[in-house]
Design a protein around this motif. Structure first.
Motif, short mmCIF file in Angstrom:
data_model
loop_
_atom_site.label_atom_id
_atom_site.label_comp_id
_atom_site.label_asym_id
_atom_site.label_seq_id
_atom_site.Cartn_x
_atom_site.Cartn_y
_atom_site.Cartn_z
N VAL A 37 0.84 -1.20 0.00
CA VAL A 37 0.00 0.00 0.00
C VAL A 37 0.87 1.25 0.00
O VAL A 37 0.61 2.22 -0.73
N ALA A 38 1.94 1.21 0.77
CA ALA A 38 2.85 2.37 0.83
C ALA A 38 3.49 2.62 -0.53
O ALA A 38 3.63 3.78 -0.97
N LEU A 39 3.86 1.54 -1.24
CA LEU A 39 4.48 1.69 -2.56
C LEU A 39 3.49 2.29 -3.56
O LEU A 39 3.86 3.16 -4.35
N ILE A 40 2.26 1.81 -3.51
CA ILE A 40 1.25 2.33 -4.44
C ILE A 40 0.99 3.81 -4.14
O ILE A 40 0.90 4.63 -5.06
N ASN A 41 0.91 4.14 -2.88
CA ASN A 41 0.69 5.54 -2.50
C ASN A 41 1.85 6.42 -2.97
O ASN A 41 1.65 7.52 -3.47
N ALA A 42 3.07 5.88 -2.83
CA ALA A 42 4.25 6.64 -3.23
C ALA A 42 4.30 6.87 -4.74
O ALA A 42 4.88 7.86 -5.21
N ALA A 43 3.71 5.96 -5.49
CA ALA A 43 3.74 6.09 -6.96
C ALA A 43 2.80 7.19 -7.45
O ALA A 43 2.85 7.58 -8.62
N GLN A 44 1.95 7.70 -6.57
CA GLN A 44 1.03 8.80 -6.89
C GLN A 44 0.18 8.50 -8.11
O GLN A 44 0.11 9.30 -9.05
N VAL A 45 -0.40 7.32 -8.12
CA VAL A 45 -1.30 6.92 -9.20
C VAL A 45 -2.68 6.62 -8.59
O VAL A 45 -2.78 6.34 -7.39
#
Lengths: 64, 261
Positions: free
Chosen positions: B58-66
């Protein structure tokens, strides 16, 4: 009280959904279904499980 | 500007990327960036021992700003799909749902009867449904009549990498459903497959395995990014009609060394 929690048989002391979630230390983000029916977060404190219920707690995973 | 329309949202990128089957989360993140995707698919499963992995995902997806597009992958019944859609909306705070109800376990072909019935129910609840569907024109029309602004016909079976099994039918969908956003979902293996779908006038492609299982996911993601743009530009530019005979590109009048007739 016996329920199926995420597909596995469990013996529980509590029947209140909120207490069960707290006891099992589920971490957000997650969502809950009882007997394959979605239970919104605001109903956790007023929802009680019964013997034989199924409880599913799901979290995000990779998807295609 | 030529933007992809997904209900009330607009995207510059016409590539929607799946987040599954990558060698590592870090490689997934690099692939998302390289693809230029602004919308990625996610799913839900039981919270078990891999809790830390779920949280870092979830943190990675949030960081990708998509933006995220939750799916109902694996569902075989309407009840399962509706429950997963409701759970997804609470977790991801989006009305978008990629509806998948599988009717055949070998081909992973969607069950169109159940899909249509489920679409009707989900739209009543305010969901913005993106149904995974076959390329059957009448079935797709029914989905649109039920309120779907986006349809996601398969190119070929999920994960097969076979490309477009029936380009003719996708062209028919484009011609007969001019207002619908058509996203070719599933079965693409090579960048040229994506170009082909876009040249037919499809609005976007959704792919996962083709990038995730490539030798270099990051490079393949970039390749698909270019391929989707090439196909879109080609469609917008208007291709010439194919013909059975040659036409010289260079003028024949004034050719030296010949006797004028």
């Amino acid at each position: 009280m016996k329920i199926l929690l995420n597909g596995e048989a469990q013996e529980l002391a509590h029947s209140e959904l909120h207490e069960i979630i707290k006891q099992h230390e589920f971490k957000p983000p997650f969502a809950v279904a009882i007997n394959n029916t979605f239970v919104p977060k605001h109903l956790y404190v007023t929802t009680y499980l019964q013997d034989g219920d199924t409880l599913d707690v799901v979290s995000p995973i990779q998807g295609g | 500007m030529d933007l992809l329309r997904i209900y009330d949202k607009r995207y510059e990128s016409r590539l929607i990327l799946g987040t599954s089957r990558y060698p590592s989360p870090a490689i997934m993140q690099k692939a998302i960036i390289a693809s230029g995707a602004q919308l990625v698919t996610v799913s839900l499963r039981r919270q078990q021992s891999n809790l830390a992995a779920a949280q870092s995902y979830v943190a990675l997806i949030n960081a990708a700003q998509v933006d995220v597009l939750p799916n109902t992958a694996g569902c075989e019944s309407e009840q399962e799909a509706i429950t997963l859609a409701r759970m997804s909306r609470e977790i991801f705070a989006t009305d978008l749902i990629k509806l998948e109800i599988i009717g055949d376990n070998y081909t992973l072909q969607p069950d169109m009867e159940k899909t249509l019935s489920c679409v009707v129910k989900l739209i009543k609840e305010g969901f913005k449904v993106l149904p995974y569907c076959t390329d059957d024109l009448v079935a797709c029309k029914k989905l649109i009549d039920a309120g779907c602004e986006v349809i996601m016909p398969w190119g070929s079976p999920i994960g097969s990498g076979k490309g477009l099994n029936n380009p003719y039918q996708l062209a028919v969908l484009r011609q007969r459903l001019p207002e619908a956003t058509i996203v070719v979902d599933a079965g693409l293996g090579k960048p040229s497959h994506a170009t082909g779908a876009m040249e037919l006038g499809c609005d976007a492609v959704l792919l996962n395995t083709a990038v995730a299982q490539a030798h270099s996911p990051e490079l393949m993601a970039e390749a698909f990014c270019h391929a989707v743009k090439a196909g879109r530009y080609g469609y917008k530019a208007g291709a010439i009609q194919a013909q059975e005979f040659a036409t010289p590109s260079t003028a024949t009048i004034g050719m030296p060394f010949r006797v004028n007739e």
